[in-house]
Design an enzyme around this catalytic site. Structure first.
Site, PDB file in Angstrom:
ATOM      1  N   ASP A 144       0.837  -1.197   0.000  1.00 30.55           N
ATOM      2  CA  ASP A 144       0.000   0.000   0.000  1.00 30.55           C
ATOM      3  C   ASP A 144       0.871   1.246   0.000  1.00 30.55           C
ATOM      4  O   ASP A 144       0.539   2.254   0.620  1.00 30.55           O
ATOM      5  CB  ASP A 144      -0.932  -0.012   1.216  1.00 30.55           C
ATOM      6  CG  ASP A 144      -2.074   0.989   1.095  1.00 30.55           C
ATOM      7  OD1 ASP A 144      -2.392   1.381  -0.038  1.00 30.55           O
ATOM      8  OD2 ASP A 144      -2.629   1.385   2.133  1.00 30.55           O
ATOM      9  N   CYS A 198     -19.871 -13.970  -4.161  1.00 32.65           N
ATOM     10  CA  CYS A 198     -20.800 -13.058  -3.485  1.00 32.65           C
ATOM     11  C   CYS A 198     -22.256 -13.453  -3.732  1.00 32.65           C
ATOM     12  O   CYS A 198     -23.122 -13.210  -2.889  1.00 32.65           O
ATOM     13  CB  CYS A 198     -20.577 -11.623  -3.953  1.00 32.65           C
ATOM     14  SG  CYS A 198     -19.161 -10.805  -3.178  1.00 32.65           S
ATOM     15  N   CYS A 204     -23.413  -6.016   2.608  1.00 31.12           N
ATOM     16  CA  CYS A 204     -22.459  -4.908   2.752  1.00 31.12           C
ATOM     17  C   CYS A 204     -23.043  -3.608   2.215  1.00 31.12           C
ATOM     18  O   CYS A 204     -22.800  -2.527   2.773  1.00 31.12           O
ATOM     19  CB  CYS A 204     -21.144  -5.244   2.066  1.00 31.12           C
ATOM     20  SG  CYS A 204     -21.279  -5.596   0.291  1.00 31.12           S
ATOM     21  N   CYS A 208     -23.860  -0.205   4.983  1.00 26.27           N
ATOM     22  CA  CYS A 208     -22.964   0.964   4.920  1.00 26.27           C
ATOM     23  C   CYS A 208     -23.646   2.204   5.499  1.00 26.27           C
ATOM     24  O   CYS A 208     -24.684   2.641   4.992  1.00 26.27           O
ATOM     25  CB  CYS A 208     -22.537   1.234   3.484  1.00 26.27           C
ATOM     26  SG  CYS A 208     -21.402   2.640   3.339  1.00 26.27           S
ATOM     27  N   CYS A 251     -13.700   2.376   9.229  1.00 26.58           N
ATOM     28  CA  CYS A 251     -15.014   1.754   9.411  1.00 26.58           C
ATOM     29  C   CYS A 251     -14.920   0.312   8.942  1.00 26.58           C
ATOM     30  O   CYS A 251     -14.355   0.039   7.882  1.00 26.58           O
ATOM     31  CB  CYS A 251     -16.065   2.505   8.594  1.00 26.58           C
ATOM     32  SG  CYS A 251     -17.723   1.792   8.661  1.00 26.58           S
ATOM     33  N   CYS A 254     -18.835  -3.027   6.637  1.00 29.19           N
ATOM     34  CA  CYS A 254     -19.069  -3.923   5.500  1.00 29.19           C
ATOM     35  C   CYS A 254     -18.385  -5.270   5.699  1.00 29.19           C
ATOM     36  O   CYS A 254     -18.837  -6.291   5.177  1.00 29.19           O
ATOM     37  CB  CYS A 254     -18.637  -3.272   4.194  1.00 29.19           C
ATOM     38  SG  CYS A 254     -16.884  -2.842   4.114  1.00 29.19           S
ATOM     39  N   CYS A 258     -20.286  -9.211   6.489  1.00 24.51           N
ATOM     40  CA  CYS A 258     -20.039 -10.166   5.401  1.00 24.51           C
ATOM     41  C   CYS A 258     -20.125 -11.605   5.910  1.00 24.51           C
ATOM     42  O   CYS A 258     -19.400 -11.988   6.839  1.00 24.51           O
ATOM     43  CB  CYS A 258     -18.665  -9.917   4.786  1.00 24.51           C
ATOM     44  SG  CYS A 258     -18.246 -11.087   3.464  1.00 24.51           S
TER      45      CYS A 258
END
Length: 355
Positions: A144, A198, A204, A208, A251, A254, A258
């Protein structure tokens, strides 16, 4: 200089060794991907054209280097993608913290040591093991830390699929993990990309708080609480502040909802254990921190990157969303004369909510 092709190296065996070395170094899984990301690039450019990156202008300035590994690191043929689980084992119950407006919620990934340092250190050790086997080779480690489409690469490497919330999900272990990469010129055999599981689930999207997941697989960062509390350096839009609740750094909603995360296993990695009680921090106490205290208690943490002003900004918003009390309003009033206009404006907003 000798190339790998004429060193008589068994590349399939090398990949098996790389995966074994990765596990020895603490990674949970290693996969190999090629560098063809045209489909992901189309999605990226569409996302940028709609302005969904908000104030993250660097994403636009990087252009297609993010989706073309060979432009970022010339000579790259393969990407070694690594997964490192981070869900702490000994941590306060997330639901309890979110339901208690006197506490601040910090995303589970940021409770321990800065993952960038942990990931890069282990990737470097992995590269050194490879070099000891094959001799000099070209590589560059990322965590990252540069324009890399890490989730798309990890999906191609078979580490999971990109879910409707745009996070990577592994069928066996959920999504509580970090990703890191080694760009390399080694022509390694690639893994089979992961399949999407999914299905018809949209939990999710429904959960939110700010409706940032505007459609399946489409996130508008400008509405995302992680963006608002971490990436954004200016004022948080007034209309979104009440929706943030007591989330002061990131946060996890989500991920919490799951269904694949019911398979997640807590990590025993000591680097990611909560520090300084930040899994259950009292908001009023956090607002009273001096900048020196902020730097002390966030030393070696990913939290430090947002800086002291944004830290106070986020806490002021959370206190504005909490029930009125005299200690709370007194704590806010004590920050009315803060040197930062950004802090003062959010404190005034919070006090107005309690007037």
């Amino acid at each position: 200089m000798h190339t790998v092709q004429n060193r008589n190296i068994d590349l399939a065996l090398l990949v098996a060794d790389i995966k074994a070395w990765g596990c020895e170094l603490g990674f949970q899984r290693i996969g190999i991907a090629d560098v063809e990301l045209s489909e992901a690039e189309t999605h990226l450019l569409s996302w940028l054209s709609r302005g969904r990156h908000g104030a993250m202008h660097y994403m636009e300035s990087h252009g297609t280097r993010r989706s073309r590994p060979q432009d970022l690191q010339p000579g790259t043929l393969r990407v070694i993608s690594a997964r490192l689980d981070y869900l702490p084992g000994q941590v306060a119950d997330t639901a309890v913290v979110l339901r208690n407006p006197s506490l601040g919620f910090i995303s589970r990934y940021a409770l321990g040591r800065d993952y960038h340092k942990v990931m890069r250190g282990r990737l470097q050790k992995l590269a050194e093991r490879i070099e000891a086997r094959v001799g000099w080779f070209q590589y560059r480690a990322f965590s990252d830390s540069a324009p890399v489409l890490e989730k798309a690469l990890a999906e191609k490497a078979g580490l999971g699929w990109i879910g409707k919330h745009t996070n990577l999900i592994d069928k066996q272990t959920g999504s509580w993990f970090f990703l890191g990469e080694l760009y390399t010129d080694l022509p390694l055999p690639v893994d089979t990309p992961a399949e999407n599981h999914c299905g018809t689930c949209h939990a999710c999207i429904d959960i939110c708080p700010t409706q940032a997941i505007v459609a399946p697989y489409e996130l508008d960062a400008r509405r995302c609480i992680s963006y608002l509390t971490i990436e954004l350096r200016g004022a948080i839009p007034v209309e979104l502040r009440p929706l943030i609740g007591n989330r002061i750094y990131g946060c996890d909603d989500c991920q919490l909802v799951c269904p694949w995360n019911r398979f997640a296993r807590p990590t025993d990695e000591p680097n990611f254990a909560p520090r300084h009680g930040l899994d259950t921090p009292e908001l009023i106490k956090l607002l009273s921190w001096t900048e020196e205290e902020f730097l002390k208690y966030t030393e070696g943490s990913a939290i430090r990157r947002i800086g002291y002003e944004c830290w106070l900004r986020n806490i002021a918003v959370a206190l504005g969303n909490a029930p009125t009390s005299e200690p709370l309003t007194n704590a806010l009033k004590a920050r009315l004369d803060h040197a930062s206009e950004l802090v003062r404006e959010h404190v005034k907003w919070a006090l107005a909510r309690h007037s």
